[in-house]
Design a protein around this motif. Structure first.
Motif, PDB file in Angstrom:
ATOM      1  N   PHE A   1      49.748  53.438  24.275  1.00 61.09           N
ATOM      2  CA  PHE A   1      49.047  54.711  24.433  1.00 61.09           C
ATOM      3  C   PHE A   1      49.249  55.443  23.117  1.00 61.09           C
ATOM      4  O   PHE A   1      50.369  55.841  22.803  1.00 61.09           O
ATOM      5  CB  PHE A   1      49.632  55.528  25.582  1.00 61.09           C
TER       6      PHE A   1
ATOM      7  N   VAL B   1      53.927  50.666  25.136  1.00 59.95           N
ATOM      8  CA  VAL B   1      54.599  50.729  26.436  1.00 59.95           C
ATOM      9  C   VAL B   1      54.891  49.331  26.977  1.00 59.95           C
ATOM     10  O   VAL B   1      55.928  49.097  27.591  1.00 59.95           O
ATOM     11  CB  VAL B   1      53.724  51.539  27.424  1.00 59.95           C
TER      12      VAL B   1
ATOM     13  N   PRO C   1      64.196  51.056  34.926  1.00 66.55           N
ATOM     14  CA  PRO C   1      64.265  52.499  34.727  1.00 66.55           C
ATOM     15  C   PRO C   1      62.881  53.128  34.633  1.00 66.55           C
ATOM     16  O   PRO C   1      61.920  52.451  34.262  1.00 66.55           O
ATOM     17  CB  PRO C   1      65.009  52.659  33.396  1.00 66.55           C
ATOM     18  N   SER C   2      62.823  54.398  34.932  1.00 60.89           N
ATOM     19  CA  SER C   2      61.596  55.164  34.771  1.00 60.89           C
ATOM     20  C   SER C   2      61.150  55.082  33.312  1.00 60.89           C
ATOM     21  O   SER C   2      61.961  55.186  32.406  1.00 60.89           O
ATOM     22  CB  SER C   2      61.917  56.598  35.175  1.00 60.89           C
ATOM     23  N   GLY C   3      59.854  54.841  33.115  1.00 61.61           N
ATOM     24  CA  GLY C   3      59.324  54.769  31.755  1.00 61.61           C
ATOM     25  C   GLY C   3      59.394  53.391  31.133  1.00 61.61           C
ATOM     26  O   GLY C   3      59.006  53.201  29.977  1.00 61.61           O
ATOM     27  N   SER C   4      59.864  52.388  31.892  1.00 61.90           N
ATOM     28  CA  SER C   4      60.012  51.049  31.301  1.00 61.90           C
ATOM     29  C   SER C   4      58.696  50.267  31.276  1.00 61.90           C
ATOM     30  O   SER C   4      58.646  49.177  30.707  1.00 61.90           O
ATOM     31  CB  SER C   4      61.088  50.254  32.041  1.00 61.90           C
ATOM     32  N   GLY C   5      57.660  50.811  31.910  1.00 57.68           N
ATOM     33  CA  GLY C   5      56.339  50.162  31.822  1.00 57.68           C
ATOM     34  C   GLY C   5      55.903  49.452  33.091  1.00 57.68           C
ATOM     35  O   GLY C   5      54.896  48.739  33.086  1.00 57.68           O
ATOM     36  N   LYS C   6      56.618  49.651  34.193  1.00 58.33           N
ATOM     37  CA  LYS C   6      56.312  48.926  35.435  1.00 58.33           C
ATOM     38  C   LYS C   6      54.913  49.270  35.969  1.00 58.33           C
ATOM     39  O   LYS C   6      54.132  48.385  36.289  1.00 58.33           O
ATOM     40  CB  LYS C   6      57.367  49.247  36.510  1.00 58.33           C
ATOM     41  N   THR C   7      54.645  50.571  36.057  1.00 58.48           N
ATOM     42  CA  THR C   7      53.334  50.993  36.562  1.00 58.48           C
ATOM     43  C   THR C   7      52.224  50.523  35.623  1.00 58.48           C
ATOM     44  O   THR C   7      51.184  50.042  36.066  1.00 58.48           O
ATOM     45  CB  THR C   7      53.294  52.536  36.698  1.00 58.48           C
ATOM     46  N   THR C   8      52.470  50.652  34.337  1.00 56.30           N
ATOM     47  CA  THR C   8      51.464  50.227  33.364  1.00 56.30           C
ATOM     48  C   THR C   8      51.188  48.724  33.507  1.00 56.30           C
ATOM     49  O   THR C   8      50.033  48.289  33.436  1.00 56.30           O
ATOM     50  CB  THR C   8      51.930  50.569  31.934  1.00 56.30           C
TER      51      THR C   8
HETATM   52  P1  ADP Z   1      57.432  53.171  34.842  1.00 57.97           P
HETATM   53  O1  ADP Z   1      56.434  52.796  35.894  1.00 57.97           O
HETATM   54  O2  ADP Z   1      58.409  52.077  34.546  1.00 57.97           O
HETATM   55  O3  ADP Z   1      58.117  54.475  35.131  1.00 57.97           O
HETATM   56  P2  ADP Z   1      55.131  53.724  33.210  1.00 57.97           P
HETATM   57  O4  ADP Z   1      54.370  52.463  33.075  1.00 57.97           O
HETATM   58  O5  ADP Z   1      54.640  54.713  34.225  1.00 57.97           O
HETATM   59  O6  ADP Z   1      56.656  53.381  33.486  1.00 57.97           O
HETATM   60  O7  ADP Z   1      55.200  54.491  31.841  1.00 57.97           O
HETATM   61  C1  ADP Z   1      55.725  53.925  30.668  1.00 57.97           C
HETATM   62  C2  ADP Z   1      55.507  54.873  29.521  1.00 57.97           C
HETATM   63  O8  ADP Z   1      54.112  54.979  29.260  1.00 57.97           O
HETATM   64  C3  ADP Z   1      55.995  56.271  29.783  1.00 57.97           C
HETATM   65  O9  ADP Z   1      56.631  56.732  28.622  1.00 57.97           O
HETATM   66  C4  ADP Z   1      54.737  57.046  30.043  1.00 57.97           C
HETATM   67  O10 ADP Z   1      54.855  58.379  29.645  1.00 57.97           O
HETATM   68  C5  ADP Z   1      53.716  56.325  29.198  1.00 57.97           C
HETATM   69  N1  ADP Z   1      52.363  56.395  29.768  1.00 57.97           N
HETATM   70  C6  ADP Z   1      51.953  55.883  30.940  1.00 57.97           C
HETATM   71  N2  ADP Z   1      50.647  56.132  31.153  1.00 57.97           N
HETATM   72  C7  ADP Z   1      50.222  56.849  30.080  1.00 57.97           C
HETATM   73  C8  ADP Z   1      48.961  57.415  29.688  1.00 57.97           C
HETATM   74  N3  ADP Z   1      47.877  57.276  30.448  1.00 57.97           N
HETATM   75  N4  ADP Z   1      48.902  58.070  28.508  1.00 57.97           N
HETATM   76  C9  ADP Z   1      49.997  58.173  27.735  1.00 57.97           C
HETATM   77  N5  ADP Z   1      51.205  57.673  28.021  1.00 57.97           N
HETATM   78  C10 ADP Z   1      51.326  57.016  29.180  1.00 57.97           C
END
Ligand code: ADP
Length: 253
Positions: free
Chosen positions: A14, A19, A38-45
């Motif tokens: 991003f 990420v 951990p939160s922010g590790s990229g799981k959702t992405t």
């Molecule tokens: P997790 O699910 O492990 O908590 P995420 O995949 O949600 O991690 O996020 C990983 C990183 O990507 C975070 O730092 C988050 O702020 C960033 N991020 C996620 N989506 C976006 C987006 N649409 N735009 C900018 N940054 C993003």
């Protein structure tokens, strides 16, 4: 047999922030994989890239032998348009943290909308499928209720029924219980457990370590955009090989 999901060198940035830093992962048919970290590790992405809710910056995602998001037209590979992508997405269910039901539609209407629009089922057939799926998640008595009349756990179960009604090859769960009051978590996990036992292919991002340990065939620990460790959940959670996994587990258990 080819894996149902094959992820190769997946990257996602991003802006200047990378990420996902090259994720390789295969998921077999019928396998239930949990992803923790951990939160922010990229799981959702990672989950969102699997069905191209986010377009990867690099790497490949293959589902059932088909490369997602791209089409080979006469030897020239091109990216699918968002519209074309919607068709491919129909094969992949996504259960969100917040249930995202349509507030102006009943539970049954929420469940039958996509089968009618995308699968072109007629009203009677869609109704039959809808009631079957709502029954499966224990909500046969709520078919005509609107989301606001349902608890969070019931809404999430409707969201799962909605995904099931599309007969997806793969179901992605993004922290499906994290928005719920604690007393409502169990009913959603029970439905997910049933789906795993039926042999559905599932990728679950979760903080429910106990559930992940009981239900999933494999646990994956992610940190800073990479898979750090994976294996049988009992090993990863009880006897992790990596220091980073140990530190994470100590914090949350
Ligand atoms: P997790 O699910 O492990 O908590 P995420 O995949 O949600 O991690 O996020 C990983 C990183 O990507 C975070 O730092 C988050 O702020 C960033 N991020 C996620 N989506 C976006 C987006 N649409 N735009 C900018 N940054 C993003």
């Amino acid at each position: 047999m080819t894996p149902l999901v094959r992820i190769v060198g997946l990257r996602k940035s991003f802006g200047a922030i990378e990420v996902l830093k090259g994720v390789d992962l295969e998921v077999a048919r019928g396998e239930c994989v949990s992803i923790v970290g951990p939160s922010g590790s990229g799981k959702t992405t990672l989950l969102r890239c699997v069905n191209f809710l986010e377009r990867p910056t690099g790497g490949e995602v293959w589902i059932d032998g088909v490369r997602i998001g791209q089409k080979d037209s006469g030897g020239r590979v091109r990216d699918l348009s968002d519209r074309e992508m919607a068709g491919e997405r129909a094969e992949i269910g996504f259960v969100f943290q917040r249930f995202n039901l349509f507030p102006h539609l009943t539970a049954l209407e929420n469940v039958t909308l996509a089968p009618r629009r995308v699968r072109k089922l007629g009203p009677a057939e869609a109704r039959e499928v809808g009631i079957e799926m709502l029954t499966k998640v224990g909500l046969a008595h709520k078919v005509d209720d609107y989301p606001e009349r349902l608890s969070g756990g019931q809404q999430q179960r409707v969201a799962i029924a909605r995904v099931l009604a599309m007969q997806p090859k793969l179901i992605l769960f993004d922290e499906p219980t994290s928005a719920l009051d604690p007393e409502l978590v169990g009913e959603v996990l029970a439905v997910m457990r049933k789906l795993a036992e039926e042999g559905r292919t599932m990728m679950i991002v979760t903080h429910e370590i106990q559930f992940a340990g009981d239900v999933s065939d494999r646990a994956i620990f992610m940190d800073e955009g990479r898979i750090v460790e994976q294996g049988p959940p009992k090993e990863v959670f009880k006897n992790p090989a990596q220091e980073r996994t140990r530190t994470f587990l100590k914090k949350i258990l």
